[in-house]
Design a protein around this motif. Structure first.
Motif, PDB file in Angstrom:
ATOM      1  N   PRO A   1       0.836  -1.193   0.000  1.00  0.00           N
ATOM      2  CA  PRO A   1       0.000   0.000   0.000  1.00  0.00           C
ATOM      3  C   PRO A   1       0.869   1.240   0.000  1.00  0.00           C
ATOM      4  O   PRO A   1       2.046   1.189   0.350  1.00  0.00           O
ATOM      5  CB  PRO A   1      -0.761  -0.106   1.325  1.00  0.00           C
ATOM      6  CG  PRO A   1       0.209  -0.807   2.221  1.00  0.00           C
ATOM      7  CD  PRO A   1       0.941  -1.787   1.323  1.00  0.00           C
ATOM      8  N   TYR A   2       0.287   2.353  -0.387  1.00  0.00           N
ATOM      9  CA  TYR A   2       0.990   3.620  -0.266  1.00  0.00           C
ATOM     10  C   TYR A   2       0.793   4.117   1.164  1.00  0.00           C
ATOM     11  O   TYR A   2      -0.333   4.179   1.660  1.00  0.00           O
ATOM     12  CB  TYR A   2       0.457   4.662  -1.242  1.00  0.00           C
ATOM     13  CG  TYR A   2       1.049   6.023  -0.992  1.00  0.00           C
ATOM     14  CD1 TYR A   2       2.373   6.291  -1.335  1.00  0.00           C
ATOM     15  CD2 TYR A   2       0.323   7.018  -0.367  1.00  0.00           C
ATOM     16  CE1 TYR A   2       2.948   7.519  -1.079  1.00  0.00           C
ATOM     17  CE2 TYR A   2       0.890   8.255  -0.109  1.00  0.00           C
ATOM     18  CZ  TYR A   2       2.205   8.500  -0.460  1.00  0.00           C
ATOM     19  OH  TYR A   2       2.777   9.708  -0.195  1.00  0.00           O
TER      20      TYR A   2
ATOM     21  N   HIS B   1      -7.156  -4.961  -5.219  1.00  0.00           N
ATOM     22  CA  HIS B   1      -6.019  -5.155  -4.310  1.00  0.00           C
ATOM     23  C   HIS B   1      -5.665  -6.639  -4.324  1.00  0.00           C
ATOM     24  O   HIS B   1      -6.466  -7.479  -3.929  1.00  0.00           O
ATOM     25  CB  HIS B   1      -6.376  -4.685  -2.900  1.00  0.00           C
ATOM     26  CG  HIS B   1      -5.219  -4.667  -1.973  1.00  0.00           C
ATOM     27  ND1 HIS B   1      -4.077  -3.918  -2.208  1.00  0.00           N
ATOM     28  CD2 HIS B   1      -5.008  -5.308  -0.809  1.00  0.00           C
ATOM     29  CE1 HIS B   1      -3.223  -4.095  -1.220  1.00  0.00           C
ATOM     30  NE2 HIS B   1      -3.765  -4.938  -0.359  1.00  0.00           N
TER      31      HIS B   1
ATOM     32  N   GLN C   1       2.157   5.284  -8.153  1.00  0.00           N
ATOM     33  CA  GLN C   1       2.957   5.000  -6.959  1.00  0.00           C
ATOM     34  C   GLN C   1       3.668   3.653  -7.117  1.00  0.00           C
ATOM     35  O   GLN C   1       4.830   3.514  -6.739  1.00  0.00           O
ATOM     36  CB  GLN C   1       2.091   5.001  -5.703  1.00  0.00           C
ATOM     37  CG  GLN C   1       2.888   4.858  -4.417  1.00  0.00           C
ATOM     38  CD  GLN C   1       3.852   6.012  -4.194  1.00  0.00           C
ATOM     39  OE1 GLN C   1       3.474   7.170  -4.303  1.00  0.00           O
ATOM     40  NE2 GLN C   1       5.099   5.706  -3.919  1.00  0.00           N
ATOM     41  N   PHE C   2       2.977   2.665  -7.679  1.00  0.00           N
ATOM     42  CA  PHE C   2       3.636   1.381  -7.944  1.00  0.00           C
ATOM     43  C   PHE C   2       4.845   1.586  -8.853  1.00  0.00           C
ATOM     44  O   PHE C   2       5.890   0.978  -8.647  1.00  0.00           O
ATOM     45  CB  PHE C   2       2.671   0.389  -8.606  1.00  0.00           C
ATOM     46  CG  PHE C   2       1.673  -0.241  -7.679  1.00  0.00           C
ATOM     47  CD1 PHE C   2       2.064  -0.828  -6.487  1.00  0.00           C
ATOM     48  CD2 PHE C   2       0.336  -0.281  -8.018  1.00  0.00           C
ATOM     49  CE1 PHE C   2       1.137  -1.431  -5.657  1.00  0.00           C
ATOM     50  CE2 PHE C   2      -0.594  -0.884  -7.189  1.00  0.00           C
ATOM     51  CZ  PHE C   2      -0.199  -1.466  -5.996  1.00  0.00           C
TER      52      PHE C   2
ATOM     53  N   TYR D   1       7.643   2.914  -6.756  1.00  0.00           N
ATOM     54  CA  TYR D   1       8.226   1.848  -5.931  1.00  0.00           C
ATOM     55  C   TYR D   1       9.151   0.977  -6.778  1.00  0.00           C
ATOM     56  O   TYR D   1      10.276   0.676  -6.393  1.00  0.00           O
ATOM     57  CB  TYR D   1       7.141   0.949  -5.332  1.00  0.00           C
ATOM     58  CG  TYR D   1       6.352   1.525  -4.192  1.00  0.00           C
ATOM     59  CD1 TYR D   1       6.838   2.541  -3.374  1.00  0.00           C
ATOM     60  CD2 TYR D   1       5.082   1.026  -3.908  1.00  0.00           C
ATOM     61  CE1 TYR D   1       6.093   3.043  -2.323  1.00  0.00           C
ATOM     62  CE2 TYR D   1       4.330   1.515  -2.850  1.00  0.00           C
ATOM     63  CZ  TYR D   1       4.836   2.520  -2.059  1.00  0.00           C
ATOM     64  OH  TYR D   1       4.096   2.994  -1.020  1.00  0.00           O
TER      65      TYR D   1
ATOM     66  N   ASP E   1      -6.079  -0.797  -7.708  1.00  0.00           N
ATOM     67  CA  ASP E   1      -5.860  -1.057  -6.284  1.00  0.00           C
ATOM     68  C   ASP E   1      -6.390   0.143  -5.493  1.00  0.00           C
ATOM     69  O   ASP E   1      -6.008   1.276  -5.764  1.00  0.00           O
ATOM     70  CB  ASP E   1      -4.365  -1.246  -6.012  1.00  0.00           C
ATOM     71  CG  ASP E   1      -4.081  -1.772  -4.617  1.00  0.00           C
ATOM     72  OD1 ASP E   1      -4.593  -1.164  -3.648  1.00  0.00           O
ATOM     73  OD2 ASP E   1      -3.365  -2.758  -4.490  1.00  0.00           O
TER      74      ASP E   1
ATOM     75  N   TYR F   1      -5.691   1.029  -2.553  1.00  0.00           N
ATOM     76  CA  TYR F   1      -4.728   1.512  -1.568  1.00  0.00           C
ATOM     77  C   TYR F   1      -3.508   2.188  -2.178  1.00  0.00           C
ATOM     78  O   TYR F   1      -2.751   2.840  -1.467  1.00  0.00           O
ATOM     79  CB  TYR F   1      -4.263   0.363  -0.673  1.00  0.00           C
ATOM     80  CG  TYR F   1      -5.409  -0.321   0.023  1.00  0.00           C
ATOM     81  CD1 TYR F   1      -6.129   0.326   1.022  1.00  0.00           C
ATOM     82  CD2 TYR F   1      -5.797  -1.598  -0.345  1.00  0.00           C
ATOM     83  CE1 TYR F   1      -7.192  -0.289   1.648  1.00  0.00           C
ATOM     84  CE2 TYR F   1      -6.860  -2.228   0.291  1.00  0.00           C
ATOM     85  CZ  TYR F   1      -7.553  -1.570   1.283  1.00  0.00           C
ATOM     86  OH  TYR F   1      -8.602  -2.177   1.898  1.00  0.00           O
ATOM     87  N   THR F   2      -3.287   1.998  -3.460  1.00  0.00           N
ATOM     88  CA  THR F   2      -2.095   2.533  -4.106  1.00  0.00           C
ATOM     89  C   THR F   2      -2.413   2.849  -5.562  1.00  0.00           C
ATOM     90  O   THR F   2      -3.056   2.055  -6.238  1.00  0.00           O
ATOM     91  CB  THR F   2      -0.942   1.500  -4.058  1.00  0.00           C
ATOM     92  OG1 THR F   2      -0.812   1.003  -2.747  1.00  0.00           O
ATOM     93  CG2 THR F   2       0.364   2.106  -4.498  1.00  0.00           C
ATOM     94  N   THR F   3      -1.941   3.969  -6.043  1.00  0.00           N
ATOM     95  CA  THR F   3      -2.139   4.282  -7.454  1.00  0.00           C
ATOM     96  C   THR F   3      -1.088   3.552  -8.281  1.00  0.00           C
ATOM     97  O   THR F   3      -0.024   3.184  -7.776  1.00  0.00           O
ATOM     98  CB  THR F   3      -2.002   5.799  -7.710  1.00  0.00           C
ATOM     99  OG1 THR F   3      -0.653   6.191  -7.442  1.00  0.00           O
ATOM    100  CG2 THR F   3      -2.968   6.610  -6.853  1.00  0.00           C
TER     101      THR F   3
END
Length: 95
Positions: free
Chosen positions: A4-5, A70, A50-51, A54, A43, A45-47
């Motif tokens: 998650p972010y 998710h 953002q993935f 990461y 997802d 919890y995370t765009t």
């Protein structure tokens, strides 16, 4: 499971249950091993952006899982042949 972010300014609720370090800061350094980050475009919890960040920070290959929500066991994901193929790729020497 997908990461998650977690906002770097986030603080756990002092009156809530202990987080046991689970939701601490996400590392942004290169991982010392080959890795693949499976990322869903939906997802909650995370765009996907953002993935992408990461994966870049970790030196990980980014695998676009499409509209998968998710990706975790609690969401009903059981055996995933595509995920198993990704693990098999990690067992192969890098190209």
């Amino acid at each position: 499971m997908t990461p998650p972010y977690v906002d770097p300014a986030w603080e756990p609720d002092p009156n809530g249950p202990p987080d046991d370090g689970v939701y601490g800061p996400v590392p942004h350094t290169r991982l010392p091993f080959r890795s693949i980050l499976m990322a869903s475009r939906t997802d909650p919890y995370t765009t996907f952006a953002q993935f992408e960040r990461y994966a870049e920070a970790w030196g990980a290959e980014l695998y676009d899982a499409g509209d998968a929500g998710h990706v975790e066991t609690a969401s009903g994901y059981g055996r995933r042949p595509a995920g198993e193929r990704l693990i098999d790729r990690l067992r192969q020497p890098p190209e």
